[in-house]
Design a protein around this motif. Structure first.
Motif, mmCIF file in Angstrom:
data_model
loop_
_atom_site.group_PDB
_atom_site.id
_atom_site.type_symbol
_atom_site.label_atom_id
_atom_site.label_comp_id
_atom_site.label_asym_id
_atom_site.label_seq_id
_atom_site.Cartn_x
_atom_site.Cartn_y
_atom_site.Cartn_z
ATOM 1 N N ARG A 172 -6.257 -7.271 -37.723
ATOM 2 C CA ARG A 172 -5.734 -6.493 -38.841
ATOM 3 C C ARG A 172 -6.081 -5.049 -38.570
ATOM 4 O O ARG A 172 -7.218 -4.757 -38.162
ATOM 5 C CB ARG A 172 -6.432 -6.926 -40.145
ATOM 6 N N GLY A 176 -2.184 -14.470 -49.926
ATOM 7 C CA GLY A 176 -0.750 -14.436 -49.649
ATOM 8 C C GLY A 176 -0.311 -15.726 -48.996
ATOM 9 O O GLY A 176 -1.132 -16.607 -48.733
ATOM 10 N N GLU A 235 -2.743 -3.251 -42.125
ATOM 11 C CA GLU A 235 -3.162 -3.398 -43.521
ATOM 12 C C GLU A 235 -3.376 -2.027 -44.150
ATOM 13 O O GLU A 235 -3.156 -1.840 -45.334
ATOM 14 C CB GLU A 235 -4.466 -4.203 -43.554
ATOM 15 N N ARG A 295 -1.275 -12.247 -44.125
ATOM 16 C CA ARG A 295 -2.121 -11.622 -45.155
ATOM 17 C C ARG A 295 -3.508 -12.264 -45.202
ATOM 18 O O ARG A 295 -4.487 -11.645 -45.570
ATOM 19 C CB ARG A 295 -1.496 -11.752 -46.551
#
Ligand code: UDP
Length: 358
Positions: free
Chosen positions: A197, A11, A225, A17
């Motif tokens: 994350r 990303g 995520e 990302r």
């Protein structure tokens, strides 16, 4: 050197990302610019470079993001979307080969294609491997590059490198942080922190369990995520234990993180490095981590935090009660010595320069 730095195809830079690779890339770019190198970054459309990397050229391509190797089964085949960012990026690299515009390519993506292309490309490609072993196809292609010319590979930690079949001692470059971006905070609140994350391999449930045992609040920063996993962790502890703060830019993250009494770091996998561990230390926040993966090389037991038996939430909770024994200034001093952007850039430069020698 004139370097083409290829970003992650997960990303755009700045979106979160790419996980830790984003901070690595920004630090690598700024650090190498400071050392006088000329840098072009190839990244997904919508990417932004950190302010200190603005002198780099930014080439952007659009396409479908790559699925992270880390979510592939161990025996999974190599997959990539036909209109994917990954093949787009490597077409650009192939076009540059033999043109004499770049001296070398630095790849930050943990994907099969760039490693596979390396021995055949008429342009030296250097890979900063960002994860430990997650998939057999990646293990094999990394081993292939290692047996062809291991100087093309660098790792964030020795424990990460030990996951791979190498032919000699690994080049370990650690990681680097812009210390001006992190303020030392000497007056914490009674707050525990967790950053990462929000995904199963990061083990948030254990930090939540430790906070709940202590009756303490745990602030959580990071991109969710896996929302189902986040909901399951939330449901596993009393309401109010978790204080979800979302994904913040570094400036805001460090301001809030610095107010924590301790960072809990509880990975379930062989974390390659542990950016968030160093970011917490840079703010003066002691770290209580599992003795597993990169964090076990970063936390100096008894000096900058405590390392405990992996997967033991009780041991985590006990160690949290001892964080007042840690001098917050010592945490910051360790980062200044071992993980500044300047130190990282020197190591990177040495690695790439040595890779050119016959
Ligand atoms: N991060 C951030 N804002 C947040 C939470 C996390 O910028 O609110 C960044 C953090 O600074 C770190 C990265 O996300 O650099 C996570 O990297 P890490 O190496 O810890 O894990 P990865 O996601 O790559 O497995």
């Amino acid at each position: 050197m004139r370097l083409l730095v290829v970003s992650t195809p997960l990303g755009p830079l700045g979106s979160g990302r790419g996980g830790g690779v984003e901070i690595t890339l920004n630090s690598l770019v700024a650090g190498l610019l400071e050392r006088g190198h000329s840098i072009t970054v190839l990244a997904a459309e919508g990417s932004t470079l950190a302010p200190k990397g603005q002198a780099a050229q930014l080439w952007m391509r659009s396409g479908r993001p790559q699925l992270s190797s880390q979510h592939a089964d161990r025996e999974a085949d190599v997959l990539m979307p036909a209109d994917g960012l990954l093949p787009q990026f490597w077409r650009v690299v192939l076009e540059q080969a033999g043109r004499g515009v770049f001296d070398a390519v630095v790849n930050l993506a943990y994907d099969w294609l760039p490693f596979w292309l390396t021995p055949t490309l008429d342009l030296p490609v250097f890979h900063l491997v960002s994860m430990g072993s997650v998939n057999a196809a990646m293990d094999a292609v990394i081993a292939e590059v290692a047996s062809w010319d291991q100087r093309r590979l660098a790792f964030h930690s020795a424990i990460q490198a030990a996951d791979f079949a190498l032919t000699g001692p690994p080049v370990v470059v650690g990681n680097g942080f812009d210390l001006q971006a992190y303020g030392l905070c000497l007056d914490p609140e009674p707050l525990l922190g967790w950053v990462g994350r929000v995904a199963p391999e990061k083990g948030l449930e254990d930090a939540a369990a430790a906070a709940s045992r202590l009756g303490r609040r745990l602030a959580v920063w990071g991109w969710v995520e896996d929302p189902a996993y986040a909901a399951a962790v939330e449901a596993s502890v009393p309401v109010g234990t978790l204080d979800w703060r979302g994904f913040l830019p570094t400036d805001q993250l460090q301001q809030q993180l610095g107010r924590c009494q301790a960072l809990l770091n509880t990975p379930k996998w062989n974390e390659a490095y542990g950016n968030v561990v160093v970011e917490a230390l840079a703010c003066g926040v002691p770290v209580v981590a599992y003795r597993r993966g990169g964090p076990s090389e970063l936390v100096q037991h008894g000096s900058t935090g405590w390392l405990v038996e992996p997967d033991d939430a009780q041991a985590l909770a006990e160690a949290v009660t001892r964080v007042d024994q840690i001098d917050r200034r010592r945490c910051r001093a360790w980062v200044e010595q071992e993980a500044s952007r300047a130190v990282f850039a020197e190591r990177l430069e040495r690695w790439i320069a040595q890779g050119f020698q016959n």
